[in-house]
Design an enzyme around this catalytic site. Sequence first.
Site, PDB file in Angstrom:
ATOM      1  N   HIS A  12      -4.114   6.840   1.829  1.00  0.00           N
ATOM      2  CA  HIS A  12      -4.383   5.490   1.365  1.00  0.00           C
ATOM      3  C   HIS A  12      -5.810   5.103   1.774  1.00  0.00           C
ATOM      4  CE1 HIS A  12      -3.997   1.440   0.209  1.00  0.00           C
ATOM      5  NE2 HIS A  12      -4.146   0.984   1.427  1.00  0.00           N
ATOM      6  N   ASN A  17     -10.026  -1.049  -1.690  1.00  0.00           N
ATOM      7  CA  ASN A  17      -8.586  -0.829  -1.507  1.00  0.00           C
ATOM      8  C   ASN A  17      -7.851  -1.361  -2.735  1.00  0.00           C
ATOM      9  OD1 ASN A  17      -5.921  -0.767  -0.706  1.00  0.00           O
ATOM     10  ND2 ASN A  17      -6.231  -1.868   1.220  1.00  0.00           N
ATOM     11  N   CYS A  20       0.818  -1.224   0.000  1.00  0.00           N
ATOM     12  CA  CYS A  20       0.000   0.000   0.000  1.00  0.00           C
ATOM     13  C   CYS A  20       0.845   1.264   0.000  1.00  0.00           C
ATOM     14  CB  CYS A  20      -0.943   0.011   1.192  1.00  0.00           C
ATOM     15  SG  CYS A  20      -2.033  -1.418   1.195  1.00  0.00           S
TER      16      CYS A  20
HETATM   17  N1  ACO Z   1     -18.871 -10.141   6.286  1.00  0.00           N
HETATM   18  C1  ACO Z   1     -19.556 -10.483   7.376  1.00  0.00           C
HETATM   19  N2  ACO Z   1     -18.976 -10.821   8.547  1.00  0.00           N
HETATM   20  C2  ACO Z   1     -17.624 -10.780   8.577  1.00  0.00           C
HETATM   21  C3  ACO Z   1     -16.852 -10.430   7.471  1.00  0.00           C
HETATM   22  C4  ACO Z   1     -17.519 -10.101   6.281  1.00  0.00           C
HETATM   23  N3  ACO Z   1     -16.872  -9.734   5.157  1.00  0.00           N
HETATM   24  N4  ACO Z   1     -15.548 -10.475   7.818  1.00  0.00           N
HETATM   25  C5  ACO Z   1     -15.494 -10.842   9.105  1.00  0.00           C
HETATM   26  N5  ACO Z   1     -16.752 -11.031   9.567  1.00  0.00           N
HETATM   27  C6  ACO Z   1     -17.187 -11.420  10.901  1.00  0.00           C
HETATM   28  C7  ACO Z   1     -16.137 -12.176  11.650  1.00  0.00           C
HETATM   29  O1  ACO Z   1     -16.235 -13.552  11.342  1.00  0.00           O
HETATM   30  C8  ACO Z   1     -16.506 -11.882  13.087  1.00  0.00           C
HETATM   31  O2  ACO Z   1     -17.575 -12.703  13.443  1.00  0.00           O
HETATM   32  P1  ACO Z   1     -17.689 -13.305  14.944  1.00  0.00           P
HETATM   33  O3  ACO Z   1     -17.774 -12.100  15.859  1.00  0.00           O
HETATM   34  O4  ACO Z   1     -18.934 -14.110  14.893  1.00  0.00           O
HETATM   35  O5  ACO Z   1     -16.434 -14.086  15.141  1.00  0.00           O
HETATM   36  C9  ACO Z   1     -17.048 -10.465  13.035  1.00  0.00           C
HETATM   37  O6  ACO Z   1     -17.406 -10.219  11.662  1.00  0.00           O
HETATM   38  C10 ACO Z   1     -16.063  -9.415  13.486  1.00  0.00           C
HETATM   39  O7  ACO Z   1     -14.825  -9.636  12.840  1.00  0.00           O
HETATM   40  P2  ACO Z   1     -13.591  -8.740  13.145  1.00  0.00           P
HETATM   41  O8  ACO Z   1     -12.450  -9.194  12.320  1.00  0.00           O
HETATM   42  O9  ACO Z   1     -13.425  -8.617  14.623  1.00  0.00           O
HETATM   43  O10 ACO Z   1     -14.108  -7.358  12.573  1.00  0.00           O
HETATM   44  P3  ACO Z   1     -13.479  -5.949  12.807  1.00  0.00           P
HETATM   45  O11 ACO Z   1     -14.459  -5.135  13.542  1.00  0.00           O
HETATM   46  O12 ACO Z   1     -12.091  -6.010  13.311  1.00  0.00           O
HETATM   47  O13 ACO Z   1     -13.421  -5.403  11.320  1.00  0.00           O
HETATM   48  C11 ACO Z   1     -11.933  -5.026   9.484  1.00  0.00           C
HETATM   49  C12 ACO Z   1     -12.664  -6.072  10.326  1.00  0.00           C
HETATM   50  C13 ACO Z   1     -12.985  -4.156   8.806  1.00  0.00           C
HETATM   51  C14 ACO Z   1     -11.099  -5.718   8.422  1.00  0.00           C
HETATM   52  C15 ACO Z   1     -11.069  -4.184  10.424  1.00  0.00           C
HETATM   53  O14 ACO Z   1     -10.288  -4.992  11.246  1.00  0.00           O
HETATM   54  C16 ACO Z   1     -10.188  -3.249   9.669  1.00  0.00           C
HETATM   55  O15 ACO Z   1     -10.616  -2.337   9.031  1.00  0.00           O
HETATM   56  N6  ACO Z   1      -8.882  -3.430   9.760  1.00  0.00           N
HETATM   57  C17 ACO Z   1      -7.946  -2.630   9.023  1.00  0.00           C
HETATM   58  C18 ACO Z   1      -7.358  -3.436   8.020  1.00  0.00           C
HETATM   59  C19 ACO Z   1      -7.695  -3.054   6.617  1.00  0.00           C
HETATM   60  O16 ACO Z   1      -8.523  -2.249   6.322  1.00  0.00           O
HETATM   61  N7  ACO Z   1      -6.956  -3.693   5.764  1.00  0.00           N
HETATM   62  C20 ACO Z   1      -7.074  -3.489   4.388  1.00  0.00           C
HETATM   63  C21 ACO Z   1      -5.827  -3.927   3.742  1.00  0.00           C
HETATM   64  S1  ACO Z   1      -4.408  -3.364   4.507  1.00  0.00           S
HETATM   65  C22 ACO Z   1      -4.015  -1.891   4.040  1.00  0.00           C
HETATM   66  O17 ACO Z   1      -4.332  -1.501   2.958  1.00  0.00           O
HETATM   67  C23 ACO Z   1      -3.306  -1.070   5.009  1.00  0.00           C
END
Ligand code: ACO
Length: 336
Positions: free
Chosen positions: A263, A293, A113
Site C-alpha cells: 500500500h 495515496n 486502504c
Molecule cells: N505542509 C506543511 N506543514 C505541515 C503539513 C503540510 N502539509 N502538515 C503538517 N504540517 C506541519 C504541522 O503543522 C507541524 O507543525 P508544527 O511542528 O509547527 O506544529 C509539523 O508540520 C509536523 O507535523 P507532524 O504531524 O508532526 O508531522 P509528521 O512528521 O508526523 O508527518 C505525516 C506527518 C507525513 C502525515 C506522518 O505522520 C505520516 O506519514 N503518517 C502516516 C500516515 C499516513 O501516511 N497516512 C496516509 C493515509 S492512511 C493510510 O493509507 C494507511
Amino acid sequence: MISAKILGVGSYVPPRIWKNDDLASLLDTSDEWIRQRTGIEQRHWVEGNVTTSDLAASATERACASAKIRVDEIDCIVFATLSPDHEFPGSGCFLQAKLGLSGVPAFDVRQQCSGFLYGLSLADQYVKSGMFRRVLVVGAEVHSKGLNKTPAGRDVTVLFGDGAGAVIVGPCEGSVTEKDSQIYSTHLHADGQFAKELWIAAPGMANGNERMNAAMVEEGLHYPKMNGKAVFMHASKRMPEAILEALEKNGKKVEDVDLFLFHQANLRINEMVGKQLGIPSEKIFNTIQSFANTTAATIPIGMDEAVKAGKLKKGMLVASAAFGSGFTWASTLFRW
Ligand code: ACO
C-alpha cells in the site's frame, strides 16, 4: 479443489494533475515538506461531476481487455471504496448499471486502504468454491471532493489522490502446479480499538440524535481526521507481519519473492518495511510519487503500473500487503 488466479488488471486515473507546488499557496504547504515526509510529488484529482463509479468503470474495461474477457462475462462485482458515489446504495450497484450488467451481484467492501485485498480474498474464495468464475474486484476513490482544501486540512489533504484499479479473478484451468499463476493465500486482520485514529465522524448515526447538522459541518467533522504518528507506527509493524504470515503459510522466504506491492500511504513507511524484512529496494514497486495515496485503488494501480513498466512479468512471485483505517491490514501471496 479449484485454484484461482488474477486473469487481468487495469487502472484509470483522471487526467488533471496537481503538483505539490500547485497546493502550496492553497494549503500553506510546500513541495519540500510533502516530498521529504511522504515521497509524494503529485496526485490526480477529478474535475466536475466525475464520480467514483465512473473511474471504476474505466478501470474495469481495461481489466477486462487485459484478461481477454468481455465485460458481460463478469459474474460478480466486488467494489472497494471509502468514497462512494452516495451513502447508499453501494457504489457496486452504480457501477453495475454503468457496465450494463443487470442481474449480476454487486456489493461494496468498506475496508479503506485494505479494501482491495479484502475484496481479492472474497473473490479468491468465490472462485475456489465454484460459485463465480469471473469476479471483478475494483478499488476506486474520489478523495478530492471530500478533503479540506484550506490550511487547516493540509496534514491530510496533501496525502490523497483519486483513481481506480481493477482485476478479474477466475479459475486456473487444468491441473495446477506450484509454478503456475495462482493466488496462494490471502490474510485478513482488523483492530477496531483504533477505529477513530483515522476516520470521518460525520455524517453518522453515532453523532447524538442527528446524523448531520450545521454544527458538525462548522466543526469540520465531515473531513478525514488522522493521527499520523499512530498510523505510521502501526503500519510499519503490521505490514511486515502480514507479509511474513503469507510467506510462512506457503513455505516461502523473503528472498523467494520477485516483487513486493505495498500500500502507498507514505514512502517512508515502505522504506521501513523493506528494511525490516531485508528486501532490496529494486524489488519494492512504489507509485506514491505519481498518484499519492489512492486508498483501495492503490494496489491494483500499482499492479497495473508494474506490468506497464515491465517490472511484473508472467511467472513472478508477488507479495502484497496493505494497512489502513479501521485499523485493518491484509496480505496476499500470488504468482502472476
Ligand atoms: N505542509 C506543511 N506543514 C505541515 C503539513 C503540510 N502539509 N502538515 C503538517 N504540517 C506541519 C504541522 O503543522 C507541524 O507543525 P508544527 O511542528 O509547527 O506544529 C509539523 O508540520 C509536523 O507535523 P507532524 O504531524 O508532526 O508531522 P509528521 O512528521 O508526523 O508527518 C505525516 C506527518 C507525513 C502525515 C506522518 O505522520 C505520516 O506519514 N503518517 C502516516 C500516515 C499516513 O501516511 N497516512 C496516509 C493515509 S492512511 C493510510 O493509507 C494507511
